[in-house]
Design a protein around this motif. Structure first.
Motif, PDB file in Angstrom:
ATOM      1  N   MET A 133       0.823  -1.180   0.000  1.00 13.65           N
ATOM      2  CA  MET A 133       0.000   0.000   0.000  1.00 13.65           C
ATOM      3  C   MET A 133       0.873   1.252   0.000  1.00 13.65           C
ATOM      4  SD  MET A 133      -3.421   0.364   2.269  1.00 13.65           S
ATOM      5  CE  MET A 133      -4.733  -0.171   1.226  1.00 13.65           C
ATOM      6  N   THR A 134       0.517   2.227  -0.808  1.00 15.84           N
ATOM      7  CA  THR A 134       1.303   3.448  -0.912  1.00 15.84           C
ATOM      8  C   THR A 134       1.147   4.308   0.339  1.00 15.84           C
ATOM      9  OG1 THR A 134       0.948   3.434  -3.290  1.00 15.84           O
ATOM     10  CG2 THR A 134       1.726   5.472  -2.342  1.00 15.84           C
ATOM     11  N   GLN A 135       2.290   4.786   0.829  1.00 15.57           N
ATOM     12  CA  GLN A 135       2.288   5.656   1.998  1.00 15.57           C
ATOM     13  C   GLN A 135       2.703   7.062   1.586  1.00 15.57           C
ATOM     14  OE1 GLN A 135       4.905   3.871   4.881  1.00 15.57           O
ATOM     15  NE2 GLN A 135       3.281   2.572   5.694  1.00 15.57           N
ATOM     16  N   VAL A 136       2.171   8.042   2.312  1.00 18.91           N
ATOM     17  CA  VAL A 136       2.524   9.441   2.063  1.00 18.91           C
ATOM     18  C   VAL A 136       4.000   9.655   2.374  1.00 18.91           C
ATOM     19  CG1 VAL A 136       2.147  11.827   2.817  1.00 18.91           C
ATOM     20  CG2 VAL A 136       0.198  10.268   2.610  1.00 18.91           C
ATOM     21  N   LYS A 137       4.672  10.415   1.494  1.00 18.83           N
ATOM     22  CA  LYS A 137       6.056  10.819   1.752  1.00 18.83           C
ATOM     23  C   LYS A 137       6.215  12.303   1.415  1.00 18.83           C
ATOM     24  CE  LYS A 137       7.630   8.996  -2.728  1.00 18.83           C
ATOM     25  NZ  LYS A 137       6.295   9.063  -3.267  1.00 18.83           N
ATOM     26  N   THR A 138       7.289  12.888   1.885  1.00 19.45           N
ATOM     27  CA  THR A 138       7.580  14.297   1.639  1.00 19.45           C
ATOM     28  C   THR A 138       7.534  14.585   0.147  1.00 19.45           C
ATOM     29  OG1 THR A 138       8.935  14.464   3.609  1.00 19.45           O
ATOM     30  CG2 THR A 138       9.366  16.082   1.887  1.00 19.45           C
ATOM     31  N   GLY A 139       6.862  15.665  -0.222  1.00 14.55           N
ATOM     32  CA  GLY A 139       6.771  16.064  -1.626  1.00 14.55           C
ATOM     33  C   GLY A 139       5.523  15.564  -2.331  1.00 14.55           C
ATOM     34  N   ASP A 140       4.814  14.594  -1.735  1.00 11.18           N
ATOM     35  CA  ASP A 140       3.568  14.102  -2.336  1.00 11.18           C
ATOM     36  C   ASP A 140       2.492  15.184  -2.275  1.00 11.18           C
ATOM     37  OD1 ASP A 140       4.508  11.552  -2.903  1.00 11.18           O
ATOM     38  OD2 ASP A 140       3.618  10.626  -1.126  1.00 11.18           O
ATOM     39  N   THR A 141       1.630  15.204  -3.268  1.00  9.79           N
ATOM     40  CA  THR A 141       0.434  16.033  -3.207  1.00  9.79           C
ATOM     41  C   THR A 141      -0.666  15.150  -2.652  1.00  9.79           C
ATOM     42  OG1 THR A 141       1.121  17.421  -5.049  1.00  9.79           O
ATOM     43  CG2 THR A 141      -1.239  17.359  -4.557  1.00  9.79           C
ATOM     44  N   VAL A 142      -1.295  15.604  -1.567  1.00 12.97           N
ATOM     45  CA  VAL A 142      -2.327  14.807  -0.905  1.00 12.97           C
ATOM     46  C   VAL A 142      -3.619  15.602  -0.814  1.00 12.97           C
ATOM     47  CG1 VAL A 142      -0.665  13.480   0.445  1.00 12.97           C
ATOM     48  CG2 VAL A 142      -1.655  15.563   1.416  1.00 12.97           C
ATOM     49  N   ARG A 143      -4.693  14.876  -0.575  1.00 11.99           N
ATOM     50  CA  ARG A 143      -6.005  15.486  -0.307  1.00 11.99           C
ATOM     51  C   ARG A 143      -6.508  14.873   0.986  1.00 11.99           C
ATOM     52  NH1 ARG A 143      -9.208  17.410  -4.814  1.00 11.99           N
ATOM     53  NH2 ARG A 143     -10.912  16.073  -4.169  1.00 11.99           N
ATOM     54  N   ILE A 144      -6.915  15.749   1.915  1.00 16.01           N
ATOM     55  CA  ILE A 144      -7.438  15.266   3.195  1.00 16.01           C
ATOM     56  C   ILE A 144      -8.772  15.938   3.517  1.00 16.01           C
ATOM     57  CG2 ILE A 144      -5.142  14.807   4.164  1.00 16.01           C
ATOM     58  CD1 ILE A 144      -5.542  17.348   5.936  1.00 16.01           C
ATOM     59  N   HIS A 145      -9.595  15.197   4.231  1.00 22.73           N
ATOM     60  CA  HIS A 145     -10.753  15.789   4.891  1.00 22.73           C
ATOM     61  C   HIS A 145     -10.315  16.004   6.331  1.00 22.73           C
ATOM     62  CE1 HIS A 145     -14.002  16.169   2.106  1.00 22.73           C
ATOM     63  NE2 HIS A 145     -13.879  14.920   1.683  1.00 22.73           N
ATOM     64  N   TYR A 146     -10.788  17.084   6.946  1.00 24.64           N
ATOM     65  CA  TYR A 146     -10.353  17.389   8.301  1.00 24.64           C
ATOM     66  C   TYR A 146     -11.436  18.138   9.067  1.00 24.64           C
ATOM     67  CZ  TYR A 146      -9.973  22.130   6.652  1.00 24.64           C
ATOM     68  OH  TYR A 146     -10.288  23.357   6.123  1.00 24.64           O
ATOM     69  N   LEU A 178       1.479  13.576   8.482  1.00 25.67           N
ATOM     70  CA  LEU A 178       1.018  12.892   7.267  1.00 25.67           C
ATOM     71  C   LEU A 178       1.939  11.806   6.722  1.00 25.67           C
ATOM     72  CD1 LEU A 178      -0.467  16.089   5.791  1.00 25.67           C
ATOM     73  CD2 LEU A 178      -1.758  14.035   6.333  1.00 25.67           C
ATOM     74  N   PRO A 179       3.271  11.985   6.719  1.00 28.69           N
ATOM     75  CA  PRO A 179       4.112  10.913   6.168  1.00 28.69           C
ATOM     76  C   PRO A 179       3.833   9.572   6.845  1.00 28.69           C
ATOM     77  CG  PRO A 179       5.404  12.897   6.419  1.00 28.69           C
ATOM     78  CD  PRO A 179       4.063  13.160   7.090  1.00 28.69           C
ATOM     79  N   GLY A 180       3.705   8.544   6.001  1.00 36.35           N
ATOM     80  CA  GLY A 180       3.432   7.198   6.498  1.00 36.35           C
ATOM     81  C   GLY A 180       1.960   6.821   6.454  1.00 36.35           C
ATOM     82  N   MET A 181       1.065   7.813   6.288  1.00 35.27           N
ATOM     83  CA  MET A 181      -0.366   7.495   6.210  1.00 35.27           C
ATOM     84  C   MET A 181      -0.688   6.851   4.865  1.00 35.27           C
ATOM     85  SD  MET A 181      -2.432  10.673   7.981  1.00 35.27           S
ATOM     86  CE  MET A 181      -4.030   9.813   7.872  1.00 35.27           C
ATOM     87  N   THR A 182      -1.750   6.046   4.836  1.00 38.58           N
ATOM     88  CA  THR A 182      -2.216   5.419   3.606  1.00 38.58           C
ATOM     89  C   THR A 182      -3.627   5.924   3.298  1.00 38.58           C
ATOM     90  OG1 THR A 182      -3.037   3.517   4.853  1.00 38.58           O
ATOM     91  CG2 THR A 182      -0.824   3.344   3.924  1.00 38.58           C
ATOM     92  N   VAL A 183      -4.022   5.841   2.033  1.00 37.59           N
ATOM     93  CA  VAL A 183      -5.346   6.305   1.603  1.00 37.59           C
ATOM     94  C   VAL A 183      -6.431   5.604   2.417  1.00 37.59           C
ATOM     95  CG1 VAL A 183      -6.990   6.380  -0.314  1.00 37.59           C
ATOM     96  CG2 VAL A 183      -4.585   6.939  -0.714  1.00 37.59           C
ATOM     97  N   GLY A 184      -7.380   6.381   2.919  1.00 36.19           N
ATOM     98  CA  GLY A 184      -8.472   5.862   3.720  1.00 36.19           C
ATOM     99  C   GLY A 184      -8.189   5.878   5.216  1.00 36.19           C
ATOM    100  N   GLU A 185      -6.917   6.050   5.581  1.00 31.67           N
ATOM    101  CA  GLU A 185      -6.545   6.067   6.997  1.00 31.67           C
ATOM    102  C   GLU A 185      -7.063   7.343   7.663  1.00 31.67           C
ATOM    103  OE1 GLU A 185      -2.526   5.894   9.803  1.00 31.67           O
ATOM    104  OE2 GLU A 185      -2.356   5.498   7.658  1.00 31.67           O
ATOM    105  N   LYS A 186      -7.502   7.181   8.916  1.00 32.53           N
ATOM    106  CA  LYS A 186      -7.964   8.310   9.719  1.00 32.53           C
ATOM    107  C   LYS A 186      -7.106   8.387  10.965  1.00 32.53           C
ATOM    108  CE  LYS A 186     -12.795   7.833   8.316  1.00 32.53           C
ATOM    109  NZ  LYS A 186     -14.183   7.694   8.772  1.00 32.53           N
TER     110      LYS A 186
END
Length: 142
Positions: free
Chosen positions: A1-14, A50-58
């Protein structure tokens, strides 16, 4: 599963809350917030979670004020003689205004006190000095 890393463009709900549980901001009913991780586009304390989080993770992230909007600066609070305030301005505590500094910079301020003699303006960010909590969900990476 892909994890967030520095430089990634992410979308979050918060949902951001204060220590008393009151909500100060949320993406609920809006598009997710999109930004580049570690690019300084959001507050440091949330960015670092954010680094290390995966899509769908809360997760819930506690952000101390030093990693959010910093401590409130008492020097950013200033009383202005009422005679110097334009008569057409609404003078209610909590009203946000924009003032121009002597250098020509536009600065957002909040009215924090109104007396017969003066209007006290606060140029601190409204969340300065406050510890914040964010409930976040990673919607997408890339």
């Amino acid at each position: 599963m892909t994890q967030v890393k520095t430089g990634d463009t992410v979308r979050i709900h918060y949902t951001g809350t204060l220590t008393d549980g009151s909500v100060f901001d949320s993406s609920e009913g809006r598009d997710p917030l999109e930004f580049e991780v570690a690019a300084g586009q959001i507050i440091p304390g949330l960015d670092a979670a954010l680094p290390g989080m995966t899509v769908g993770e809360k997760k819930v992230v506690e952000v101390p004020c030093a990693q959010a909007y910093g401590e409130a600066n008492p020097q950013a609070v200033q009383a202005v003689p009422r005679a110097e305030v334009p008569a057409d301005l609404p003078l209610e505590v909590g009203t946000q205004l924009q003032v121009q500094t002597t250098e020509g910079q536009v600065l957002p301020v909040t009215i924090v006190e109104v007396t017969e003699e003066a209007v006290t303006l606060d140029a601190n960010h409204p969340l300065a000095g406050k510890d914040l909590t964010f409930a976040i969900e990673l919607v997408s990476i890339g």
